[in-house]
Scaffold this motif. Structure first.
Motif, short mmCIF file in Angstrom:
data_model
loop_
_atom_site.label_atom_id
_atom_site.label_comp_id
_atom_site.label_asym_id
_atom_site.label_seq_id
_atom_site.Cartn_x
_atom_site.Cartn_y
_atom_site.Cartn_z
N GLU A 35 0.87 -1.17 0.00
CA GLU A 35 0.00 0.00 0.00
C GLU A 35 0.91 1.22 0.00
O GLU A 35 1.83 1.32 0.81
CB GLU A 35 -0.89 0.02 1.24
N ILE A 36 0.65 2.14 -0.95
CA ILE A 36 1.45 3.36 -1.06
C ILE A 36 0.49 4.54 -0.97
O ILE A 36 -0.40 4.69 -1.81
CB ILE A 36 2.22 3.39 -2.39
N VAL A 37 0.65 5.35 0.07
CA VAL A 37 -0.20 6.52 0.28
C VAL A 37 0.52 7.73 -0.32
O VAL A 37 1.68 8.00 0.02
CB VAL A 37 -0.49 6.75 1.77
N VAL A 38 -0.19 8.44 -1.22
CA VAL A 38 0.41 9.53 -1.97
C VAL A 38 -0.41 10.80 -1.78
O VAL A 38 -1.64 10.76 -1.82
CB VAL A 38 0.46 9.18 -3.48
N VAL A 56 8.66 6.03 -10.36
CA VAL A 56 9.05 7.08 -9.41
C VAL A 56 10.04 8.00 -10.12
O VAL A 56 10.69 7.62 -11.08
CB VAL A 56 9.69 6.51 -8.12
N GLN A 57 10.12 9.22 -9.63
CA GLN A 57 11.12 10.15 -10.14
C GLN A 57 12.36 10.04 -9.27
O GLN A 57 12.27 10.05 -8.05
CB GLN A 57 10.61 11.59 -10.13
N ARG A 58 13.50 9.90 -9.92
CA ARG A 58 14.78 9.83 -9.22
C ARG A 58 15.75 10.80 -9.89
O ARG A 58 15.54 11.22 -11.03
CB ARG A 58 15.35 8.41 -9.30
N ILE A 59 16.82 11.12 -9.22
CA ILE A 59 17.82 12.01 -9.80
C ILE A 59 18.74 11.17 -10.68
O ILE A 59 19.32 10.18 -10.23
CB ILE A 59 18.61 12.73 -8.70
N LYS A 76 9.81 4.36 -1.48
CA LYS A 76 10.12 4.88 -0.15
C LYS A 76 9.32 6.16 0.14
O LYS A 76 8.95 6.89 -0.78
CB LYS A 76 11.61 5.23 -0.04
N VAL A 77 9.11 6.43 1.41
CA VAL A 77 8.51 7.69 1.83
C VAL A 77 9.37 8.82 1.28
O VAL A 77 10.60 8.77 1.36
CB VAL A 77 8.39 7.77 3.37
N GLY A 78 8.72 9.82 0.68
CA GLY A 78 9.45 10.94 0.09
C GLY A 78 9.64 10.80 -1.41
O GLY A 78 9.93 11.79 -2.09
N ASP A 79 9.51 9.57 -1.96
CA ASP A 79 9.59 9.39 -3.41
C ASP A 79 8.47 10.16 -4.09
O ASP A 79 7.39 10.35 -3.52
CB ASP A 79 9.47 7.90 -3.81
N VAL A 94 2.46 15.11 -10.09
CA VAL A 94 3.40 14.35 -9.28
C VAL A 94 2.94 14.44 -7.83
O VAL A 94 2.55 15.50 -7.37
CB VAL A 94 4.84 14.90 -9.42
N GLY A 95 2.94 13.31 -7.15
CA GLY A 95 2.58 13.28 -5.75
C GLY A 95 3.72 12.69 -4.94
O GLY A 95 4.52 11.90 -5.45
N MET A 96 3.79 13.07 -3.67
CA MET A 96 4.84 12.55 -2.78
C MET A 96 4.30 11.40 -1.96
O MET A 96 3.19 11.45 -1.45
CB MET A 96 5.35 13.65 -1.86
#
Length: 184
Positions: A35-38, A56-59, A76-79, A94-96
């Motif tokens: 479960e991923i809460v965004v 996910v967005q990554r650098i 991960k939390v913050g992704d 985009v959501g966190m």
């Protein structure tokens, strides 16, 4: 089914995409989910199997943001993930990620769309799941091109009532053989 497609300048757009097969049907099997809460313009709670790929967005190496498909269990939390806020052919937002957790539930289905992506609970995900340690969305999408082509000509083929689609099982067997051969 709603999906995400890459538009100009790296913008992800919402579009319709045909479901051409189900890669897996497990209506009665107990399965591990994530479960991923965004949070975003709208709040979303994504429920997918733990090995299902989520964008996910990554650098990137050059310091810019890029989209990467990772197993849901590795989000991960913050992704930052792509979310659908409203309207067909609209730009995705985009959501966190605020929270993640593993849980068990009964029943899982994996529809395959022509774009290779789909919106699950308003969040952009891949059709594909992690197999072994080296599955990436792009490689999986290329590997399924023959099945997409075939079904566009002759329609749905040999759909299983339950279990893994015959073509997905064939690709998984080939992956296992080639992985074993690389070790030997």
């Amino acid at each position: 089914m709603l999906a995400g497609v890459l538009g100009e300048n790296g913008v992800v757009l919402v579009a319709e995409s045909e479901v051409y097969a189900f890669l897996d049907k497990l209506p009665a099997q107990r399965t591990t989910f994530t479960e991923i809460v965004v949070t975003g313009e709208l709040n979303h709670t994504l429920h997918v199997t733990d090995m299902h790929l989520v964008f996910v967005q990554r650098i990137c190496l050059d310091g810019s943001l890029c989209s990467v498909a990772v197993p849901a269990k590795d989000v991960k939390v913050g992704d930052l993930v792509y979310v659908h806020n409203s309207g067909l052919q609209s730009e995705m937002g985009v959501g966190m990620v605020l929270d993640t957790r593993l849980f068990y539930s009964v029943g899982a289905f994996a529809p395959a769309t022509r774009t290779g992506t789909l919106l699950v609970d308003g969040v952009l995900a891949s059709n594909y799941a992690m197999v072994g340690t080296d599955t990436c969305h792009e490689t999986a999408h290329i590997a399924f091109a023959p099945l997409r082509s075939l079904t566009s000509v002759v329609g749905h083929l040999w759909e299983e009532e339950e279990g893994v689609h015959w073509y997905a099982a064939l690709l998984q067997s080939l992956h296992n053989i080639l992985s074993f051969a690389a070790v030997v």
